[in-house]
Design a protein around this motif. Structure first.
Motif, PDB file in Angstrom:
ATOM      1  N   ILE A  74       0.886  -1.278  -0.167  1.00 39.80           N
ATOM      2  CA  ILE A  74       0.143  -0.018   0.153  1.00 39.80           C
ATOM      3  C   ILE A  74       0.980   1.248   0.172  1.00 39.80           C
ATOM      4  CG2 ILE A  74      -1.518   1.419   1.229  1.00 39.80           C
ATOM      5  CD1 ILE A  74      -2.619  -1.309   2.544  1.00 39.80           C
ATOM      6  N   SER A  75       0.773   2.108  -0.989  1.00 38.64           N
ATOM      7  CA  SER A  75       1.430   3.446  -0.764  1.00 38.64           C
ATOM      8  C   SER A  75       0.445   4.719  -0.939  1.00 38.64           C
ATOM      9  CB  SER A  75       2.515   3.478  -1.918  1.00 38.64           C
ATOM     10  OG  SER A  75       1.769   3.575  -3.116  1.00 38.64           O
ATOM     11  N   ILE A  76       0.851   5.460  -0.165  1.00 40.07           N
ATOM     12  CA  ILE A  76       0.117   6.991  -0.102  1.00 40.07           C
ATOM     13  C   ILE A  76       0.855   7.956  -0.440  1.00 40.07           C
ATOM     14  CG2 ILE A  76      -1.331   8.425   1.385  1.00 40.07           C
ATOM     15  CD1 ILE A  76      -1.986   6.111   3.090  1.00 40.07           C
ATOM     16  N   ASP A  77       0.472   8.910  -1.411  1.00 43.91           N
ATOM     17  CA  ASP A  77       1.254  10.057  -1.948  1.00 43.91           C
ATOM     18  C   ASP A  77       2.622   9.257  -2.267  1.00 43.91           C
ATOM     19  OD1 ASP A  77       1.429  12.434  -2.811  1.00 43.91           O
ATOM     20  OD2 ASP A  77       1.835  13.373  -0.697  1.00 43.91           O
ATOM     21  N   GLY A  78       2.805   8.396  -2.819  1.00 37.90           N
ATOM     22  CA  GLY A  78       4.147   8.094  -3.606  1.00 37.90           C
ATOM     23  C   GLY A  78       5.174   7.311  -2.221  1.00 37.90           C
ATOM     24  N   ALA A  79       4.471   7.262  -1.035  1.00 41.26           N
ATOM     25  CA  ALA A  79       5.265   6.628  -0.366  1.00 41.26           C
ATOM     26  C   ALA A  79       4.957   5.259   0.304  1.00 41.26           C
ATOM     27  CB  ALA A  79       5.494   7.592   1.197  1.00 41.26           C
ATOM     28  N   MET A  81       3.794   2.608   2.599  1.00 44.64           N
ATOM     29  CA  MET A  81       3.098   2.559   3.676  1.00 44.64           C
ATOM     30  C   MET A  81       3.185   1.020   4.294  1.00 44.64           C
ATOM     31  SD  MET A  81       2.257   5.424   5.177  1.00 44.64           S
ATOM     32  CE  MET A  81       3.289   6.730   4.379  1.00 44.64           C
ATOM     33  N   THR A  82       3.352   0.112   3.514  1.00 49.52           N
ATOM     34  CA  THR A  82       2.963  -1.356   3.952  1.00 49.52           C
ATOM     35  C   THR A  82       3.605  -1.511   5.488  1.00 49.52           C
ATOM     36  OG1 THR A  82       3.401  -1.830   1.837  1.00 49.52           O
ATOM     37  CG2 THR A  82       2.906  -3.737   3.216  1.00 49.52           C
ATOM     38  N   ASP A  83       4.434  -1.079   5.916  1.00 56.50           N
ATOM     39  CA  ASP A  83       5.078  -1.550   7.343  1.00 56.50           C
ATOM     40  C   ASP A  83       5.025  -0.534   8.145  1.00 56.50           C
ATOM     41  OD1 ASP A  83       5.465  -4.432   6.785  1.00 56.50           O
ATOM     42  OD2 ASP A  83       7.015  -3.783   5.556  1.00 56.50           O
ATOM     43  N   VAL A  84       4.657   0.830   7.892  1.00 55.11           N
ATOM     44  CA  VAL A  84       4.700   2.058   8.668  1.00 55.11           C
ATOM     45  C   VAL A  84       3.590   1.893   9.777  1.00 55.11           C
ATOM     46  CG1 VAL A  84       4.366   4.454   8.785  1.00 55.11           C
ATOM     47  CG2 VAL A  84       5.684   3.663   6.898  1.00 55.11           C
ATOM     48  N   PRO A  85       3.884   2.140  10.911  1.00 55.99           N
ATOM     49  CA  PRO A  85       2.963   1.873  12.070  1.00 55.99           C
ATOM     50  C   PRO A  85       1.829   3.041  12.083  1.00 55.99           C
ATOM     51  CG  PRO A  85       4.942   2.553  13.036  1.00 55.99           C
ATOM     52  CD  PRO A  85       5.103   2.489  11.603  1.00 55.99           C
ATOM     53  N   PRO A  86       0.567   2.850  12.777  1.00 51.57           N
ATOM     54  CA  PRO A  86      -0.470   3.815  12.566  1.00 51.57           C
ATOM     55  C   PRO A  86       0.001   5.370  13.058  1.00 51.57           C
ATOM     56  CG  PRO A  86      -1.012   2.132  14.110  1.00 51.57           C
ATOM     57  CD  PRO A  86       0.347   1.858  13.394  1.00 51.57           C
ATOM     58  N   TYR A  87       0.633   5.251  14.028  1.00 45.90           N
ATOM     59  CA  TYR A  87       1.163   6.581  14.498  1.00 45.90           C
ATOM     60  C   TYR A  87       2.233   7.475  13.742  1.00 45.90           C
ATOM     61  CZ  TYR A  87       4.655   3.489  16.687  1.00 45.90           C
ATOM     62  OH  TYR A  87       5.402   2.490  17.061  1.00 45.90           O
ATOM     63  N   GLU A  88       2.604   6.823  12.694  1.00 38.46           N
ATOM     64  CA  GLU A  88       3.292   7.659  11.720  1.00 38.46           C
ATOM     65  C   GLU A  88       2.810   7.680  10.323  1.00 38.46           C
ATOM     66  OE1 GLU A  88       7.307   5.511  12.039  1.00 38.46           O
ATOM     67  OE2 GLU A  88       7.503   6.197  14.171  1.00 38.46           O
ATOM     68  N   ARG A  89       1.778   7.373  10.189  1.00 33.01           N
ATOM     69  CA  ARG A  89       1.118   7.401   8.991  1.00 33.01           C
ATOM     70  C   ARG A  89       0.351   8.788   8.665  1.00 33.01           C
ATOM     71  NH1 ARG A  89      -1.036   2.024   6.378  1.00 33.01           N
ATOM     72  NH2 ARG A  89       0.411   0.493   7.344  1.00 33.01           N
ATOM     73  N   PRO A  90       0.412   9.563   7.596  1.00 38.15           N
ATOM     74  CA  PRO A  90      -0.356  10.554   7.485  1.00 38.15           C
ATOM     75  C   PRO A  90      -1.867  10.514   7.125  1.00 38.15           C
ATOM     76  CG  PRO A  90       0.764  10.139   5.287  1.00 38.15           C
ATOM     77  CD  PRO A  90       0.999   8.916   6.265  1.00 38.15           C
ATOM     78  N   VAL A  91      -2.399   9.530   7.793  1.00 39.31           N
ATOM     79  CA  VAL A  91      -3.682   9.183   7.690  1.00 39.31           C
ATOM     80  C   VAL A  91      -4.326   9.237   9.075  1.00 39.31           C
ATOM     81  CG1 VAL A  91      -5.012   7.076   7.401  1.00 39.31           C
ATOM     82  CG2 VAL A  91      -3.148   7.721   5.742  1.00 39.31           C
ATOM     83  N   ASN A  92      -5.628   9.711   9.157  1.00 41.44           N
ATOM     84  CA  ASN A  92      -6.432   9.769  10.350  1.00 41.44           C
ATOM     85  C   ASN A  92      -7.744   8.888  10.036  1.00 41.44           C
ATOM     86  OD1 ASN A  92      -4.659  12.320  11.177  1.00 41.44           O
ATOM     87  ND2 ASN A  92      -4.935  10.844  12.687  1.00 41.44           N
ATOM     88  N   MET A  93      -8.424   8.371  11.011  1.00 44.79           N
ATOM     89  CA  MET A  93      -9.256   7.311  11.006  1.00 44.79           C
ATOM     90  C   MET A  93     -10.568   8.038  11.782  1.00 44.79           C
ATOM     91  SD  MET A  93      -9.770   3.698  10.918  1.00 44.79           S
ATOM     92  CE  MET A  93     -10.990   2.679  11.665  1.00 44.79           C
ATOM     93  N   MET A  94     -11.954   8.178  11.351  1.00 44.28           N
ATOM     94  CA  MET A  94     -13.057   8.173  12.325  1.00 44.28           C
ATOM     95  C   MET A  94     -13.467   6.995  12.455  1.00 44.28           C
ATOM     96  SD  MET A  94     -16.113  10.867  11.356  1.00 44.28           S
ATOM     97  CE  MET A  94     -17.636   9.973  11.866  1.00 44.28           C
ATOM     98  N   PHE A  95     -13.573   6.627  13.904  1.00 44.19           N
ATOM     99  CA  PHE A  95     -14.138   5.261  14.179  1.00 44.19           C
ATOM    100  C   PHE A  95     -15.618   5.159  14.120  1.00 44.19           C
ATOM    101  CE2 PHE A  95      -9.734   5.528  15.454  1.00 44.19           C
ATOM    102  CZ  PHE A  95      -9.345   4.046  15.567  1.00 44.19           C
ATOM    103  N   GLN A  96     -15.967   3.845  13.914  1.00 41.37           N
ATOM    104  CA  GLN A  96     -17.488   3.547  13.729  1.00 41.37           C
ATOM    105  C   GLN A  96     -17.882   4.104  15.139  1.00 41.37           C
ATOM    106  OE1 GLN A  96     -18.744  -0.350  12.842  1.00 41.37           O
ATOM    107  NE2 GLN A  96     -20.812   0.166  12.853  1.00 41.37           N
ATOM    108  N   SER A  97     -17.245   3.707  16.518  1.00 45.08           N
ATOM    109  CA  SER A  97     -17.788   3.947  17.723  1.00 45.08           C
ATOM    110  C   SER A  97     -17.560   5.432  18.128  1.00 45.08           C
ATOM    111  CB  SER A  97     -17.344   2.942  18.598  1.00 45.08           C
ATOM    112  OG  SER A  97     -15.947   2.821  18.414  1.00 45.08           O
ATOM    113  N   TYR A  98     -16.744   6.058  17.074  1.00 48.11           N
ATOM    114  CA  TYR A  98     -16.306   7.324  17.266  1.00 48.11           C
ATOM    115  C   TYR A  98     -15.020   7.462  18.306  1.00 48.11           C
ATOM    116  CZ  TYR A  98     -20.875   8.483  15.773  1.00 48.11           C
ATOM    117  OH  TYR A  98     -22.064   8.769  15.081  1.00 48.11           O
ATOM    118  N   ALA A  99     -15.012   6.159  18.987  1.00 43.80           N
ATOM    119  CA  ALA A  99     -13.710   6.064  19.930  1.00 43.80           C
ATOM    120  C   ALA A  99     -13.287   7.500  20.700  1.00 43.80           C
ATOM    121  CB  ALA A  99     -12.687   5.513  19.087  1.00 43.80           C
TER     122      ALA A  99
END
Lengths: 377, 308, 273
Positions: A74-79, A81-99
């Motif tokens: 998986i790559s995002i914006d050319g980088a 991402m396959t083994d990058v941990p969640p806390y270092e990804r330029p990605v954020n998530m909105m959880f179903q439970s909102y969390a």
């Protein structure tokens, strides 16, 4: 804005923003995601649609970094991402439970991500305030999540995920916990916010109407694979398979055999009677092939008198009527044996009687040969 | 006719008062056998010690005839306060209980977390292994450590065998042995409330922290730890309160070398037959523990409220 | 990072379980030691077991402890169930705050205090009304009921808090009077909780040393009291043998109970699917 940048997936050489290549995810013996590839473009609001257990959430969690693909990349914006941990990804998530963190105020929830990045106090304050006003919760900053309504929590979750200006926002069933009226209103708010921020959204949903309304493109998933990827109208009007024809909207499915073909003009005979239909399709079906004709209920006209303008005409008896206000749905047993579902707008006030179709009425059904869809298998 | 009528009358009365009946029976039992004894202890702690049976003076003296005279003495408390042995013993008990609680937490927290992370049958078996010692005799588990820590015990033999020490070191009848004993016997009391609390923890909250950029350590301190705080408090109090008044462990593993208030109370009563002082020691212990006890009660009530 | 963390957790788990189980296992091994000096291995032998079985003292103490445990478990379950129902279902009655306090206090109350205060109560009662005439099985049982009913009450309360009041309200709606509802609906629902409470009360009673030491009189020696009097002065091989028997018996019972519960849980899960 020109056509090419609004619909980059229509262009052959466009650069994808998120690139999923041959990704498979197995849990023990169970294959949740099965060798899929997908390109998503910058600024899209991409919908992943499917029933529960189809693999859509697993795919989303791989984009977020909570799961690692068994194989593929998986790559995002050319980088990569396959083994990058969640806390270092330029990605954020909105959880179903909102969390939302129950022990923190709304402000602290929104500021959490900024503080982890070491953003300075004054800037944190300013950006949190901006977000709160964007989601119209300016006065609620000091409250705890449990003091908010469902809709307000949803907006806090959105603000918290957007405040870090991620390259991609992942939304897991963002509207599932809201009631119907709020859901419709929130859909448009989401589209509005996406438009203003320009962030690429990937939305997972099981609700086909939600996917149709929100998305620039939809990928329909089943059993870990993509069944069809396309713009909402494209998927609705040209479903590739019986599964999609039924999953997106509803469809009458008639088993038929091809008896004649002149380029894209086909003549089809009903499997268990001698009724013949006309259809126009570019599907590669040859004479003698058994296939399925799909008819959307709203594409069939219904009347008490014959419909001479239609390419296809059948007769039948009304067996059931569901009155839904602006439209009614009829179930009609046709002369050739199949029961067809038909929807028609209620253009005449019911008290006017006479024109109105009643139970057990003899009716004529008709449709254009362009309206019928020939399914590939 | 009239019999059946009164019968129905009684039945109706019972039905309408069912709440009184259901709550009244256990209530009465506890008043008689739990609350009343405390007032007796309080009363005796305010009496003076005499050589007689029972070995204390009466608070109400009827001997003068007519109106009784009230004799209240706080001598026992004054005596305890003046004799530094008692104050030191209380402080030593609190220190031992506190350190043991911290040790239980340091060992129990990761264990509870690991059990919550395990799945299906594995989790169930691990939990059973935590509960199992809880069902086996407390006394025998303390005894097991006597065999391990004795001068010629397994631990010393092992240490000599691997060459760490040359001759046996004093392990049994030391403060170290008391810590080991308390941590050992009270560890399940720490793990079970922690487990119950962590089991309810929504994993998506930890994922949300990671998603928002928190590295594992930061995520633990900002999200996991605050959310498991009720479990930490409940578990710590379940260890701390009974450990403060512990008698068997300091007696068997500490020998005469470790000061703990439970032992003092026991020997004051059984060896010295000084009932008033023993009662005063007990009252003082209750006063010391009343704050943590009320805290525990509050945590439990809050938890019950959250569940309903 | 993730692997490192799970290695740490696994390590802690192994350390914790070794800490919990190694002493017990060693104690059991040494029960087969021929030598009279417990920690010095003198060859395999079952002599301490045969010595144990010949001791009338051990036999009497065991019987007394079992008798008290049975009586205690039964009465504590009855009282504790009523108390649990009162806590979970009756939201307002006079003295409720005091009542909840008296239920939760015995769970953490140091045993020396409970023991001392009950003994002083029995002595006072004896002097004023002449009962109990002597201390022994009755006083120990009463003392045990008092603290174990609190544990039962907590189990019952948490079970009731977990299930809604719908069934009870349905029964009331269909015309059942409160005691009928209690008997027909509430108690059957509570059966598993009552079994668990009974077992817990039974174990707590068998386990208790401190409270029994206070409220017992001459001639009534429970098994823990006997064990304690022997090990106070040091290690005793016959106690190793006794410990092995007790621990094996408890372990087997707990494993059987655990296995039954696991099977029930699985069946319920299958039904849900």
């Amino acid at each position: 804005m020109n056509q090419a940048s609004a619909y980059p997936w229509r262009e052959a050489g466009a650069t994808p923003f998120i690139s999923i290549k041959n990704v498979t995810k197995r849990f023990g013996n169970f294959t949740a995601v099965d060798d899929i590839s997908l390109d998503i473009y910058k600024g899209e609001l991409f919908g992943l649609l499917g029933g529960s257990g189809c693999g859509k959430t697993t795919l989303l969690r791989m984009l977020a970094g909570f799961e690692t693909p068994t194989t593929g990349s998986i790559s995002i914006d050319g980088a990569d991402m396959t083994d990058v941990p969640p806390y270092e990804r330029p990605v954020n998530m909105m959880f179903q439970s909102y969390a939302l963190f129950p022990h923190m105020s709304v402000e602290k929830n929104i500021a959490y991500g900024l503080k982890r990045d070491g953003v300075k106090g004054a800037e944190v304050k300013e950006r949190v305030a901006d977000m709160l006003s964007m989601v119209e919760l300016g006065d609620f900053g000091k409250r705890k999540p449990r003091q908010l309504s469902g809709g307000q929590r949803q907006r806090v979750a959105l603000a918290r995920a957007l405040v870090k200006r991620p390259k991609v926002l992942l939304l897991d069933e963002p509207l599932a916990a809201l009631d119907k009226r709020l859901r419709e209103q929130t859909q448009f708010e989401l589209m509005n916010i996406q438009d203003r921020t320009g962030v690429t959204f990937v939305v997972v949903t099981h609700d086909q109407e939600e996917a149709m309304t929100l998305s620039t493109r939809i990928a329909v998933m089943d059993a870990g694979k993509f069944m069809q990827i396309g713009e909402p109208a494209d998927i609705y009007e040209n479903p590739a398979t019986r599964y999609i024809a039924n999953f997106i909207g509803s469809a009458n499915l008639i088993p038929v055999t091809v008896i004649d073909r002149q380029q894209d003009k086909l003549r089809l005979q009903h499997e268990s009677s001698d009724t013949v239909f006309e259809a126009i399709s570019d599907q590669p079906a040859a004479v003698g092939d058994n296939t399925t004709l799909a008819l959307r209920p709203e594409k069939i006209l219904i009347d008490k008198s014959p419909l001479p303008d239609c390419d296809n005409n059948v007769q039948g008896t009304v067996k059931e009527i569901a009155y839904l206000g602006k439209i009614s749905t009829y179930r009609v047993v046709t002369a050739f044996g199949e029961t067809l579902e038909v929807t028609a707008p209620n253009q005449v006030r019911t008290s006017g009687a006479g024109h109105r179709i009643e139970w057990d009425d003899q009716v004529y059904l008709g449709w254009s040969s362009y309206s019928a869809i020939l399914l590939s298998s | 006719m009239s019999i059946s009528k009164t019968h129905a009358g009684f039945g109706n009365w019972l039905q309408s008062r069912w709440q009184t009946v259901v709550s009244g029976i256990p209530f009465f039992w506890l008043l008689l056998f739990f609350l009343a004894p405390f007032f007796i202890v309080l009363k005796i702690s305010l009496a003076e010690s005499i050589i007689a049976s029972p070995p204390f003076t009466r608070l109400l003296d009827w001997s003068g005839g007519g109106l009784p005279t009230l004799k209240v003495s706080i001598d026992n408390f004054a005596y305890m306060w003046e004799d530094s042995l008692y104050v030191r013993t209380y402080l030593s008990s609190l220190k031992i209980a506190f350190v043991s609680t911290v040790l239980c937490l340091l060992i129990g927290y990761p264990m509870a977390y690991a059990i919550v992370k395990a799945e299906g049958t594995t989790r169930y078996i691990l939990l059973l292994l935590i509960i199992l010692p809880f069902w086996t005799s407390f006394l025998l588990r303390v005894y097991a450590w006597m065999g391990l820590l004795a001068d010629q015990g397994t631990l010393n033999s092992f240490l000599i065998w691997i060459g760490v020490i040359e001759k046996p070191i004093r392990l049994l009848y030391s403060q170290f042995a008391v810590y080991v004993g308390i941590v050992y016997t009270y560890l399940p009391f720490m793990i079970l409330p922690l487990y119950a609390n962590m089991e309810k923890l929504d994993i998506s909250l930890q994922e949300a922290a990671a998603d928002l950029g928190a590295k594992p350590v930061a995520g633990f301190f900002t999200v996991t730890l605050p959310l498991t705080l009720p479990g930490i408090i409940a578990g710590s109090l379940l260890v701390f309160i009974p450990a403060t008044g512990e008698f068997v462990i300091p007696d068997l593993l500490g020998g005469g070398n470790v000061l703990m208030i439970g032992r003092v109370l026991y020997s004051e009563f059984n060896a010295n037959h000084d009932w008033p002082v023993a009662s005063a020691v007990a009252i003082a212990l209750v006063i010391v523990l009343v704050v943590p006890m009320m805290l525990y009660h509050k945590v439990q009530a809050a938890e019950a409220l959250r569940e309903s | 990072m993730k692997a490192g963390r799970s290695r740490f957790l696994l390590g802690m788990l192994c350390f914790g379980f070794a800490f919990l189980y190694v002493p017990i296992i060693l104690m059991m091994i040494y029960s087969f030691n021929y030598s009279k000096l417990v920690p010095v291995w003198g060859g395999f032998s079952t002599r301490w077991y045969s010595e144990l079985f010949q001791s009338e003292e051990v036999w009497n103490a065991t019987m007394l402890s079992l008798k008290i445990a049975l009586l205690n478990a039964t009465f504590a379950t009855m009282l504790g169930t009523l108390a649990g129902i009162a806590l979970a279902r009756i939201h307002k009655f006079r003295g409720r705050t005091l009542f909840t306090g008296m239920i939760s206090a015995p769970l953490v109350m140091p045993e020396v205090i409970t023991g001392l205060s009950l003994l002083l109560l029995f002595i006072t009662l004896n002097q004023t009304i002449g009962w109990p005439a002597e201390r022994g099985i009755t006083t120990i049982t009463i003392a045990h009921i008092t603290f174990s009913m609190a544990f039962v009450a907590i189990i019952i309360q948490s079970r009731l808090a977990g299930t809604g009041q719908d069934l009870e309200e349905a029964a009331l709606d269909l015309g059942a009077k409160p005691f009928r509802v209690l008997w027909d609906i509430t108690l059957p629902q509570l059966a598993p909780g009552m079994v668990a409470g009974w077992l817990l009360a039974f174990t707590l009673s068998l386990d208790d040393l401190v409270i029994a030491s206070f409220v017992s009189g001459p001639g009534a020696t429970t098994l823990p009291m006997l064990i304690y009097s022997r090990i106070r002065l040091g290690l005793r091989p016959d106690i190793n043998a006794l410990a092995t028997i007790i621990i094996l018996a408890v372990t087997i019972s707990v494993l059987i109970a655990g296995w039954i519960m696991l099977r029930q849980q699985r069946q319920m899960q299958q039904r849900e699917i």
